[in-house]
Design an enzyme around this catalytic site. Structure first.
Site, short mmCIF file in Angstrom:
data_model
loop_
_atom_site.label_atom_id
_atom_site.label_comp_id
_atom_site.label_asym_id
_atom_site.label_seq_id
_atom_site.Cartn_x
_atom_site.Cartn_y
_atom_site.Cartn_z
N SER A 120 0.55 11.63 -0.06
CA SER A 120 -0.44 11.14 0.90
C SER A 120 -0.69 9.64 0.82
O SER A 120 -1.17 9.05 1.79
CB SER A 120 -1.76 11.89 0.71
OG SER A 120 -2.39 11.51 -0.50
N LYS A 159 -7.68 8.21 -1.91
CA LYS A 159 -7.48 7.76 -0.54
C LYS A 159 -7.93 6.30 -0.42
O LYS A 159 -8.49 5.73 -1.34
CB LYS A 159 -8.28 8.61 0.45
CG LYS A 159 -8.03 10.10 0.39
CD LYS A 159 -6.64 10.50 0.85
CE LYS A 159 -6.44 12.01 0.75
NZ LYS A 159 -5.05 12.40 1.02
#
Length: 254
Positions: free
Chosen positions: A32, A93
């Protein structure tokens, strides 16, 4: 024996303090955050930038009833947090939106507070294919055998104020177009740099995502990559250990 046990107690106390309040190790289990982070990267996260909560402590020890010395991240920070709604797994993230911001995606492009973020096409990301870097599909695989590699379209995205970072945009997905998200107080909108392989704030918790993340869930800020492996080493074959190390990735600061 008594001295040895006393030493172990002191060592355990030092480890507890360091992991809780200074730095803690984390591993990257998914794609990711490509291209910045690859599966098999090991990094240290600084625990002090955003304050401390019980998520900062080993085993979520309930010693802090609320976040103390709290500070807000900046747009562009790569953060580790406890992922809602279950608050059981650590995610990493990049922060895109802060309280008061509006965030939307159209055609895979980020629109922050009504303005589309500048994005330029740069050289493709080319990663040697390995157990820790399998190609997303055969469409992005080049070569065969030991010389095989994965090639992905890469872009440089720039936030207001000039902070920039690299992203991947592999193809068209359902998360390329979203409604407008208004970030409330005490929350943040986060995304993975690999925009087509990230479970992030674009997907609401009721749809299986994480939605907007409470800042109280923050654990730390990514600091430095301390080790990286392509996953090809075998514990039983020591001669495979060094070839599996991606030495060029070690020492990368955030």
């Amino acid at each position: 024996m008594r001295d040895f046990l006393f030493f172990l107690v002191k060592l355990a106390l030092v480890v507890f303090v360091v992991r809780s309040f200074v730095v803690a190790p984390f591993t990257i289990p998914s794609e990711s955050m490509q291209p910045r982070l690859l599966i098999g990267d090991y990094l240290l996260a600084a625990k002090w930038p955003y304050g401390y909560s019980h998520y900062s402590l080993p085993f979520d020890a309930p010693l802090l009833p609320r976040r103390v010395l709290a500070a807000q991240p900046e747009r562009g920070d790569v953060v580790i947090f406890r992922a809602p709604p279950a608050n059981q797994r650590d995610y990493i993230k990049r922060v895109i939106g802060l309280p008061g911001d509006s965030v939307q995606l159209r055609g895979g492009r980020v629109i922050l507070n009504g303005q589309r973020l500048p994005r330029e096409r740069i050289a493709d990301l080319v990663v040697p294919a390995s157990p820790n870097s399998p190609c997303f599909s055969s469409l992005y695989r080049e070569g065969a055998g030991e010389g095989a590699a994965c090639r992905y379209p890469r872009y440089r995205e720039t936030l207001p104020g000039g902070r920039s970072y690299e992203t991947l945009d592999i193809g068209v997905t359902g998360a390329d177009d979203t409604p407008v998200f208004n970030v409330p107080a005490g929350h943040m909108f986060v995304m993975g740099d690999n925009r087509d392989r990230s479970e992030d704030s674009r997907v609401a918790p009721e749809a299986g995502g994480i939605g907007l993340v409470p800042q109280d869930n923050l654990i730390g800020k990514a600091l430095i990559v301390v080790y990286s492996t392509d996953g090809s080493a075998s514990p039983a074959r020591p001669w495979t250990w060094w070839p599996a190390v991606r030495a060029e990735r070690i020492g990368g600061l955030f």
